[in-house]
Scaffold this motif. Structure first.
Motif, PDB file in Angstrom:
ATOM      1  N   PHE A 200       0.854  -1.185   0.000  1.00  0.00           N
ATOM      2  CA  PHE A 200       0.000   0.000   0.000  1.00  0.00           C
ATOM      3  C   PHE A 200       0.890   1.235   0.000  1.00  0.00           C
ATOM      4  N   PHE A 201       0.639   2.151  -0.923  1.00  0.00           N
ATOM      5  CA  PHE A 201       1.402   3.399  -0.971  1.00  0.00           C
ATOM      6  C   PHE A 201       0.629   4.513  -0.264  1.00  0.00           C
ATOM      7  N   GLY A 202       1.368   5.344   0.468  1.00  0.00           N
ATOM      8  CA  GLY A 202       0.780   6.554   1.024  1.00  0.00           C
ATOM      9  C   GLY A 202       0.264   6.405   2.441  1.00  0.00           C
ATOM     10  N   SER A 203      -0.205   7.530   2.972  1.00  0.00           N
ATOM     11  CA  SER A 203      -0.714   7.575   4.347  1.00  0.00           C
ATOM     12  C   SER A 203      -2.231   7.738   4.364  1.00  0.00           C
ATOM     13  N   ASP A 204      -2.894   7.321   3.282  1.00  0.00           N
ATOM     14  CA  ASP A 204      -4.354   7.462   3.197  1.00  0.00           C
ATOM     15  C   ASP A 204      -5.022   6.156   2.776  1.00  0.00           C
ATOM     16  N   ARG A 205      -4.408   5.027   3.132  1.00  0.00           N
ATOM     17  CA  ARG A 205      -4.950   3.726   2.734  1.00  0.00           C
ATOM     18  C   ARG A 205      -5.234   2.830   3.944  1.00  0.00           C
ATOM     19  N   PHE A 206      -5.387   3.448   5.107  1.00  0.00           N
ATOM     20  CA  PHE A 206      -5.515   2.644   6.318  1.00  0.00           C
ATOM     21  C   PHE A 206      -6.815   1.840   6.379  1.00  0.00           C
ATOM     22  N   GLU A 207      -7.900   2.385   5.859  1.00  0.00           N
ATOM     23  CA  GLU A 207      -9.156   1.633   5.860  1.00  0.00           C
ATOM     24  C   GLU A 207      -9.039   0.385   4.995  1.00  0.00           C
ATOM     25  N   LEU A 208      -8.441   0.533   3.825  1.00  0.00           N
ATOM     26  CA  LEU A 208      -8.262  -0.604   2.927  1.00  0.00           C
ATOM     27  C   LEU A 208      -7.266  -1.603   3.519  1.00  0.00           C
ATOM     28  N   MET A 209      -6.234  -1.082   4.161  1.00  0.00           N
ATOM     29  CA  MET A 209      -5.243  -1.930   4.809  1.00  0.00           C
ATOM     30  C   MET A 209      -5.906  -2.769   5.910  1.00  0.00           C
ATOM     31  N   ALA A 210      -6.753  -2.117   6.707  1.00  0.00           N
ATOM     32  CA  ALA A 210      -7.454  -2.823   7.776  1.00  0.00           C
ATOM     33  C   ALA A 210      -8.320  -3.949   7.212  1.00  0.00           C
ATOM     34  N   HIS A 211      -9.022  -3.650   6.139  1.00  0.00           N
ATOM     35  CA  HIS A 211      -9.851  -4.666   5.486  1.00  0.00           C
ATOM     36  C   HIS A 211      -8.994  -5.848   5.034  1.00  0.00           C
ATOM     37  N   CYS A 212      -7.828  -5.549   4.503  1.00  0.00           N
ATOM     38  CA  CYS A 212      -6.929  -6.577   3.976  1.00  0.00           C
ATOM     39  C   CYS A 212      -6.453  -7.527   5.069  1.00  0.00           C
ATOM     40  N   ILE A 213      -6.175  -6.998   6.263  1.00  0.00           N
ATOM     41  CA  ILE A 213      -5.636  -7.838   7.328  1.00  0.00           C
ATOM     42  C   ILE A 213      -6.706  -8.299   8.325  1.00  0.00           C
ATOM     43  N   GLY A 214      -7.966  -7.982   8.020  1.00  0.00           N
ATOM     44  CA  GLY A 214      -9.058  -8.444   8.877  1.00  0.00           C
ATOM     45  C   GLY A 214      -9.188  -7.694  10.177  1.00  0.00           C
ATOM     46  N   GLU A 215      -8.874  -6.389  10.139  1.00  0.00           N
ATOM     47  CA  GLU A 215      -8.977  -5.544  11.320  1.00  0.00           C
ATOM     48  C   GLU A 215      -9.931  -4.378  11.052  1.00  0.00           C
ATOM     49  N   LYS A 216     -10.082  -3.499  12.037  1.00  0.00           N
ATOM     50  CA  LYS A 216     -10.975  -2.347  11.885  1.00  0.00           C
ATOM     51  C   LYS A 216     -10.183  -1.047  12.010  1.00  0.00           C
ATOM     52  N   TRP A 217     -10.491  -0.119  11.121  1.00  0.00           N
ATOM     53  CA  TRP A 217      -9.923   1.233  11.190  1.00  0.00           C
ATOM     54  C   TRP A 217     -10.876   2.091  12.011  1.00  0.00           C
ATOM     55  N   VAL A 218     -10.355   2.664  13.091  1.00  0.00           N
ATOM     56  CA  VAL A 218     -11.209   3.465  13.969  1.00  0.00           C
ATOM     57  C   VAL A 218     -10.686   4.897  14.090  1.00  0.00           C
ATOM     58  N   GLY A 219     -10.017   5.363  13.036  1.00  0.00           N
ATOM     59  CA  GLY A 219      -9.544   6.736  13.021  1.00  0.00           C
ATOM     60  C   GLY A 219      -8.059   6.847  13.304  1.00  0.00           C
ATOM     61  N   PRO A 220      -7.509   8.032  13.108  1.00  0.00           N
ATOM     62  CA  PRO A 220      -6.053   8.216  13.216  1.00  0.00           C
ATOM     63  C   PRO A 220      -5.509   8.166  14.637  1.00  0.00           C
ATOM     64  N   GLN A 221      -6.378   8.341  15.639  1.00  0.00           N
ATOM     65  CA  GLN A 221      -5.925   8.312  17.022  1.00  0.00           C
ATOM     66  C   GLN A 221      -6.806   7.342  17.800  1.00  0.00           C
ATOM     67  N   PRO A 222      -6.508   6.045  17.688  1.00  0.00           N
ATOM     68  CA  PRO A 222      -7.421   5.017  18.210  1.00  0.00           C
ATOM     69  C   PRO A 222      -7.448   4.886  19.708  1.00  0.00           C
ATOM     70  N   THR A 223      -6.442   5.358  20.395  1.00  0.00           N
ATOM     71  CA  THR A 223      -6.399   5.208  21.839  1.00  0.00           C
ATOM     72  C   THR A 223      -6.107   6.546  22.490  1.00  0.00           C
ATOM     73  N   LYS A 224      -6.587   6.737  23.672  1.00  0.00           N
ATOM     74  CA  LYS A 224      -6.326   7.944  24.457  1.00  0.00           C
ATOM     75  C   LYS A 224      -5.799   7.545  25.836  1.00  0.00           C
ATOM     76  N   PRO A 225      -4.836   8.248  26.391  1.00  0.00           N
ATOM     77  CA  PRO A 225      -4.118   9.320  25.711  1.00  0.00           C
ATOM     78  C   PRO A 225      -3.011   8.782  24.829  1.00  0.00           C
ATOM     79  N   ILE A 226      -2.573   9.556  23.848  1.00  0.00           N
ATOM     80  CA  ILE A 226      -1.471   9.187  22.978  1.00  0.00           C
ATOM     81  C   ILE A 226      -0.246   9.958  23.411  1.00  0.00           C
ATOM     82  N   ALA A 227       0.884   9.279  23.451  1.00  0.00           N
ATOM     83  CA  ALA A 227       2.121   9.933  23.880  1.00  0.00           C
ATOM     84  C   ALA A 227       2.386  11.168  23.036  1.00  0.00           C
ATOM     85  N   LYS A 228       2.781  12.236  23.698  1.00  0.00           N
ATOM     86  CA  LYS A 228       3.063  13.497  22.998  1.00  0.00           C
ATOM     87  C   LYS A 228       4.268  13.338  22.085  1.00  0.00           C
ATOM     88  N   ILE A 229       4.133  13.812  20.845  1.00  0.00           N
ATOM     89  CA  ILE A 229       5.216  13.707  19.864  1.00  0.00           C
ATOM     90  C   ILE A 229       6.170  14.868  20.026  1.00  0.00           C
TER      91      ILE A 229
END
Length: 229
Positions: A200-229
């Motif tokens: 998969f190319f790019g940073s906009d294919r996560f939904e398709l990637m999830a489908h491919c591996i049998g997982e669920k895409w629940v948005g860019p920040q799936p858990t809270k809190p996320i470590a500060k970058i």
């Protein structure tokens, strides 16, 4: 969710802001999806040359779009992107070969999965895509390594190792792996499912990637809190 963990490889270069987005999201999903994430530092310049691709920064209309696109993506993904004042110089004139050899050296000496590779890569991304700093000089790599948690003696050894032929060859080899997957840019994420590689190319294919591996895409920040970058 299946019991067997899917191997997911991320080929990336710290000169690519889109790679940073993909990197952070996959690092977040490492504890959400049933995956074994493998970080694969590679050289974007080699991929672009081999594929005949032309960087968006060198196409005027693409460049104008990219600057707007990155602002939106920064907010959406929660990654503090701030393009350098001279994007063309930072990305294409100075480049990232020295930096990626350094990251490859870190990977070669890694003893705890990809933990230090992750930390050093993130510090280099922050230098070029957050604080507009150099990533080509030994002093710059030293600062990034120290901030990532390496000891001064470790950084010195890694800088020496990064200049060695085995590390140069290793970076070429991993870059060739990406080329063999028909890569034309980064990030390139390769999901290994039932013995088959799905790139998969790019940073906009996560939904398709999830489908491919049998997982669920629940948005860019799936858990809270996320470590500060």
């Amino acid at each position: 969710m299946t019991s067997s963990r899917k191997v997911v490889e991320l080929f990336y270069d710290v000169v690519s802001p889109y790679s940073w987005l993909g990197f952070e999201v996959l690092c977040r999903y490492r504890s959400v999806w049933n995956i074994d994430l493998k970080l694969k530092p590679a050289y974007l310049g080699g991929v672009m040359h081999a594929s005949g691709n032309r960087p968006p920064g060198l196409v005027h209309n693409k460049f104008l779009y990219m600057t707007k696109d990155l602002r939106r993506l920064s907010e959406y993904f929660g990654v503090p992107l701030s393009p350098p004042a001279n994007v063309v110089e930072a990305m294409f004139e100075k480049g990232s070969l020295t930096a990626m050899r350094f990251v490859t050296a870190v990977a070669e000496k890694e003893t705890n999965g990809d933990m230090m590779v992750e930390k050093v890569s993130r510090e280099l991304w922050k230098r070029i895509w957050r604080t507009d700093q150099d990533i080509t000089k030994d002093a710059s790599l030293t600062e990034a390594g120290l901030k990532a948690g390496l000891l001064p003696t470790e950084v010195e050894a890694l800088l020496h190792l990064a200049k060695s032929q085995p590390i140069k060859d290793k970076l070429k080899s991993v870059t060739q792996e990406a080329i063999d997957y028909n890569a034309f840019g980064f990030p390139l994420t390769v999901c290994h499912v039932n013995g088959k590689a799905e790139p998969f190319f790019g940073s906009d294919r996560f939904e398709l990637m999830a489908h491919c591996i049998g997982e669920k895409w629940v948005g860019p920040q799936p858990t809270k809190p996320i470590a500060k970058i």
